[in-house]
Design an enzyme around this catalytic site. Structure first.
Site, PDB file in Angstrom:
ATOM      1  N   LYS A   1       0.838  -1.198   0.000  1.00  0.00           N
ATOM      2  CA  LYS A   1       0.000   0.000   0.000  1.00  0.00           C
ATOM      3  C   LYS A   1       0.878   1.255   0.000  1.00  0.00           C
ATOM      4  CE  LYS A   1      -3.841  -2.342   2.247  1.00  0.00           C
ATOM      5  NZ  LYS A   1      -4.558  -2.701   3.465  1.00  0.00           N
TER       6      LYS A   1
ATOM      7  N   GLN B   1      -4.502  -1.463   9.613  1.00  0.00           N
ATOM      8  CA  GLN B   1      -4.476  -2.808   9.031  1.00  0.00           C
ATOM      9  C   GLN B   1      -5.062  -3.817  10.023  1.00  0.00           C
ATOM     10  OE1 GLN B   1      -3.583  -3.315   5.871  1.00  0.00           O
ATOM     11  NE2 GLN B   1      -3.886  -5.513   5.968  1.00  0.00           N
TER      12      GLN B   1
ATOM     13  N   ASP C   1     -10.952   2.623   4.009  1.00  0.00           N
ATOM     14  CA  ASP C   1     -11.356   1.216   3.909  1.00  0.00           C
ATOM     15  C   ASP C   1     -12.879   1.065   3.810  1.00  0.00           C
ATOM     16  OD1 ASP C   1      -9.279  -0.666   3.866  1.00  0.00           O
ATOM     17  OD2 ASP C   1      -8.846  -0.363   5.997  1.00  0.00           O
TER      18      ASP C   1
HETATM   19  N1  GUN Z   1      -6.821  -6.918   6.316  1.00  0.00           N
HETATM   20  C1  GUN Z   1      -7.176  -7.696   5.270  1.00  0.00           C
HETATM   21  N2  GUN Z   1      -7.758  -6.952   4.314  1.00  0.00           N
HETATM   22  C2  GUN Z   1      -7.770  -5.687   4.765  1.00  0.00           C
HETATM   23  C3  GUN Z   1      -8.242  -4.462   4.219  1.00  0.00           C
HETATM   24  O1  GUN Z   1      -8.792  -4.380   3.115  1.00  0.00           O
HETATM   25  N3  GUN Z   1      -8.067  -3.368   5.006  1.00  0.00           N
HETATM   26  C4  GUN Z   1      -7.491  -3.422   6.221  1.00  0.00           C
HETATM   27  N4  GUN Z   1      -7.376  -2.294   6.923  1.00  0.00           N
HETATM   28  N5  GUN Z   1      -7.046  -4.541   6.758  1.00  0.00           N
HETATM   29  C5  GUN Z   1      -7.183  -5.666   6.023  1.00  0.00           C
END
Ligand code: GUN
Length: 295
Positions: free
Chosen positions: A61, A105, A128
């Protein structure tokens, strides 16, 4: 059928990698314009602990954010950080004009309440789309931030001119991150949607009727050719590693590609779009903020 990406004109493959690259180039132009107008879009990522998969996701990311010219920050907190400290950090980011997107995350260590953390993020910065307000807005048909994986899948449908209105769509998986928002986005596009999951009985009866099949159940190559209607559009959200470390989806690609009219591969399908949509939401949040400030 019109296919938007030239290298895929003769195949039934939905090339997520190529579409993501195209969108990244478009986003970079938008970011440059925002910068010229005096605003640098910023994405703040918080990672707690050392989960190996999360570390890879977060690195990717941050890399993509930098590649399209975003200001990005990754804060890595120890597994032992208290919930209070994490909430305070989120509040600092909420207050700061510099950060337009905030992402914590998941998963979090057990002593930290995921619910409290997601609630603490300013919904306007919740790239998100996991805050209950954003989930509620999506389900009431007035979305602000949309979870990236289903948002990316909708972009694929658009790019490949997949007709959704009046079609039968089956989503396998009922998570807040993929299954539920996916079902709602399909419904908003006038598809008739069924959500199936691990406890669904006679799953094949449902999948066989699906014009659009989205699979997010986390079982290696579970969907076979016999499960799929001839000519269906098949989207595979699965990411399963076999004993040899090779990545497979929830769909048996080699079999199903023979019956599907369009299908996403793994890797190179849904995955690359997910991170790009996160960037898109960040740029959108920054644009919104700038427009608000100039009004
Ligand atoms: N963990 C697994 N997928 C995601 C996601 O799309 N966003 C976040 N913040 N954590 C994750």
């Amino acid at each position: 059928m019109k296919v938007g990406l030239w290298y895929n004109s003769f195949m039934n493959l939905i090339d997520g990698k190529a579409l993501a690259a195209k969108m990244q180039a478009e986003l970079k132009v938008k970011v440059d314009k925002l910068k010229e107008a005096g605003s640098v879009p910023g994405l703040a990522v918080i990672l707690v602990g050392k989960d190996p998969a999360s570390q890879i996701y977060v690195r990717n990311k941050a890399r993509q954010a930098t590649a399209i010219g975003l200001n990005s920050s990754v804060v890595r907190l120890p597994e032992t950080v208290s919930e209070k400290e994490l909430l305070e950090l989120i509040e600092q980011y909420n207050q700061s004009e510099q950060w337009h997107g905030i992402l914590v995350q998941l998963p979090l260590p057990k002593h930290i309440s995921e619910e409290k953390v997601l609630l603490a993020i300013d919904p306007e910065k919740d790239v998100d789309g996991f805050h209950p307000m954003n989930m509620g807005r999506l389900w009431s048909g007035n979305p602000l931030m949309i979870p990236s994986t289903p948002a990316g899948i909708m972009e694929m449908f658009r790019e490949y001119n997949v007709e959704l209105s009046g079609k039968r769509a089956v989503v396998i998986g009922r998570s807040n991150i993929v299954g539920k928002p996916m079902a709602q986005l399909l419904m908003m596009a006038d598809a008739t949607v069924t959500i199936a999951h691990s406890r669904t009985k006679n799953l094949r009866e449902l999948t066989k009727e699906a014009d659009i099949l989205v699979v997010a159940i986390g079982r290696d190559r579970m969907i076979k050719a016999d499960d799929v209607k001839d000519g269906a559009v098949v989207i595979d959200v699965g990411m399963n590693r076999d004993e040899d470390g090779k990545l497979h989806g929830d769909v048996d690609f080699d079999e199903v590609k023979e019956v599907a009219s369009l299908i996403t591969p793994v890797p190179g399908g849904v995955g690359p779009m997910t991170i790009t949509m996160l960037m898109e939401q960040t740029v959108r949040a920054a644009t919104r903020k700038m427009n608000e400030n100039s009004n």
